[in-house]
Each structure stands twice: as structure tokens, then as C-alpha cells.
Design an enzyme around this catalytic site. Structure first.
Site: not given
Length: 359
Positions: A93, A161, A231
Site C-alpha cells: 500500500s 505476506k 480485509e
């Protein structure tokens, strides 16, 4: 040989190499590790040491919530360290929050490694997890393992991840785990798949979608993941996934029933006040401060003082030169034909003199 003979004589009661080794081990001459442990075994958590997977499993077993924050640089990593956050995620992000893109897709592995190294220099206590960026692990398990290795070796991370959803991603996770690298999975809204999902849309909002979230999370657990990020899924779906798994779930926009929570550093601090960031700041984010307002106020104050000439004052001009040296300096400038510069130096010294006397 003479030294060895001397040792043998001083330990004359030892007649076999096996006995010699046993005595040295028993007295701690060869090792200070207890015999019933490997490399010292698990020890009580030291707040000055890195959080490990063992620590996370212990917290999860006790039902203690796990804290995770996404950060991208050295200063924010220091703040996470001071606050005692369990996990620091260096997320892709950064593509949106730091680099100004509209999605996470453009960020490269080389850029991610820069962020990882900066965070690793600042965060000495949290478990460090680095995202695998889009395009660096989808082609093959070989590519996935190679990228994961770089995140650890070159980025200084403890784990990686990756986003799941397709069977190939589960296969990649399994291959990375088998290569000896800890993996955190990610299900629900997977931002790297927005072209398939049709944008940043919450997932698991119907029966089929909810079942897929749980099944994918279970598949990641079976692949060897140590935790799974959930999420943008409804809270009951996250609760079901958390109950179905034996590993921790980390929620982001997934309600209060996960094993832990994660937010982005900039978001939770209310760091940025800009149309772009307002567009990419998620609805589920709680702002624990309004740092962006403080930053804007400070910048406006700085601009005003520079414009008015009140900054820098004498208090922020700490480097002094004696009046005698100013006079000599001015004379040297005169010799060089720099009369205006000599006058400027003398005038500055005179102007600061009353202020310097007050300090």
C-alpha cells in the site's frame, strides 16, 4: 601434540574421547546450553528483543489481541517500536500512501526493498513482515520463493505476506513455507486483484463469497501460514474464519472478532489531508489523532514567519563570530573588492548584536 599430551596428563582419569566429551559438556566447557533444549529453547519475552512467531502463538493461545501496523519508513518504524506494536507490516500500500498511485499495482520489488530496509533499521522489536508486490510471485513457485528470499535477505524482514484467492497463490504460499520462510496470508479484499474484483470492494457479502473467504483462509493455514489477514469482510464472516482456524486472524475492516487488528500508520494518525489521500483512505479506519491538521498548521506558521522575516531569529542562529573577527573579515572582503559583501557582514553583526546580548 605437546599441548594435547599435557591436557591428557592433567586429566589422567579420562581414558576415552567419549568420556572426555561428556565431562566437558557436563561442566559447560563446550556449551552453555541446557541439555534438554535446542539453541536455548523458548525464553521469557524480553521487551528489548524481537517479537517471534512463538510469542504470537502464545498470545493467540491466551486470547490476547495482536496489534499490527503498516509502516513504510524509519521514523514510523521508531514510533511502532516505542509503542510496543507486535507486528510491523511493510505493505505494498506504500504504492498509494507514499508514492501517490491509485492502486497497489505499480510498486516494484526494488521499491519495496527500500521501504523494508528503512523499517528494519528503525523497528527493533516488532515482527517484521514484508508484502510481496504484484508481479513478483504469480508466475511460478520458483519466482515466489526467489522473491520471498530477497525480502528476507535484502529487506531485513522476518516473514512475508502474500494475497490469496487463486489456487496458484496457495501453492506459492506452501512453496515459500517449505523453503523455510514464514508466511502471512491475506484473504477477503485483496487489492492486487482489483481488476478481477471490479475495484476496492468488500468481499464475503453473500453466502458463496462468505464460504470462499473461510475456505481460502483454511487453505492458507494448511499451506503453513502462521496468520491470515482478513480485509473488508462482514464481522460474522471474520468470526467464522477466526473460529475455523488454529492460527491468528488479523482484521482490517473485518469487525472486532479477529485475533488482532491492523491499520496503516498514516491513516490511524490522520496524517494526510489531501484529495488523493481522502480518496484512498478506507471508511473503516479510525483516526486516533489528527496529525495532518498539526502538520498543516506548522507549515503555515513556518511560511508566515519566513515571509515576515521573523524566522530565523537569534535563538535559531546559534553559530557566532566575534566582533573582532567580523571586522577583520570585512577588511579582507574589502581587499577582494567585495565592498557590498563587507557592508552586509558588518550590518548583519550590528543587527544581531542587541539580540545576542539578550541571549
Amino acid at each position: 601434540m605437546a599441548v594435547l599430551t599435557s591436557i591428557r596428563k592433567s586429566l589422567g582419569f579420562i581414558t576415552k574421547r567419549e568420556s572426555f566429551s561428556k565431562i566437558l559438556l557436563g561442566t559447560g566447557c563446550l556449551s552453555n546450553v541446557p541439555e534438554n533444549t535446542v539453541y536455548g529453547g523458548p525464553k521469557p519475552q524480553d521487551p528489548n528483543q524481537r517479537v517471534t512467531l512463538t510469542n504470537l502463538r502464545q498470545k493467540h493461545k491466551k486470547g490476547e489481541p495482536i496489534t499490527m501496523v503498516t509502516a513504510y519508513d524509519y521514523p514510523s518504524a521508531l514510533h511502532l517500536d516505542t509503542a510496543g506494536i507486535d507486528i510491523c507490516l511493510v505493505g505494498d500500500s506504500a504504492s498509494m500512501v507514499v508514492h501517490g498511485h491509485d492502486t497497489t499495482l505499480p510498486i516494484t520489488l526494488e521499491e519495496m526493498l527500500v521501504h523494508c530496509r528503512a523499517v528494519a533499521r528503525g523497528a527493533k522489536n516488532p515482527l517484521l513482515v514484508g508484502d510481496l508486490p504484484f508481479g513478483t510471485y504469480e508466475s511460478s513457485t520458483h519466482q515466489a520463493v526467489d522473491t520471498a528470499v530477497r525480502i528476507l535477505k535484502e529487506g531485513g524482514m522476518d516473514a512475508i505476506k502474500l494475497e490469496a484467492g487463486a489456487p496458484s497463490r496457495i501453492t506459492a504460499a506452501k512453496a515459500i513455507v517449505e523453503a523455510g520462510i514464514a508466511v502471512m496470508g491475506h484473504v477477503g479484499l485483496t487489492p492486487q486483484a482489483i481488476s478481477v474484483l471490479g475495484g476496492f470492494r468488500p468481499q464475503g457479502r453473500n453466502v458463496a463469497g462468505a464460504v470462499k473467504v473461510v475456505e481460502t483462509a483454511i487453505a492458507l493455514q494448511e499451506a503453513g501460514c502462521f496468520a491470515v489477514v482478513l480485509e473488508c469482510v462482514p464481522a460474522p464472516v471474520a468470526a467464522a474464519a477466526t473460529s475455523a482456524l488454529q492460527i491468528p486472524t488479523i482484521g482490517i475492516g473485518a469487525g472486532p472478532f479477529c485475533s488482532g487488528q491492523v491499520l496503516v500508520y498514516h491513516d490511524l494518525l490522520g496524517m494526510l489531508r489531501h484529495p488523493h489521500h481522502a480518496k484512498v483512505t478506507p471508511r473503516f479506519c479510525k483516526q486516533y489523532a489528527h496529525v495532518g491538521d498539526v502538520i498543516n498548521k506548522a507549515l503555515l506558521g513556518y511560511k508566515e514567519e519566513v515571509t515576515s522575516g521573523s524566522f530565523p531569529s537569534s535563538a535559531h542562529s546559534p553559530y557566532k563570530i566575534s566582533a573582532a573577527d567580523v571586522d577583520s573579515f570585512s577588511k579582507e572582503l574589502e581587499k577582494l573588492g567585495l565592498s557590498d559583501a563587507a557592508s552586509a557582514a558588518s550590518a548583519a553583526a550590528e543587527k544581531l548584536k542587541p539580540l545576542n546580548n539578550q541571549v
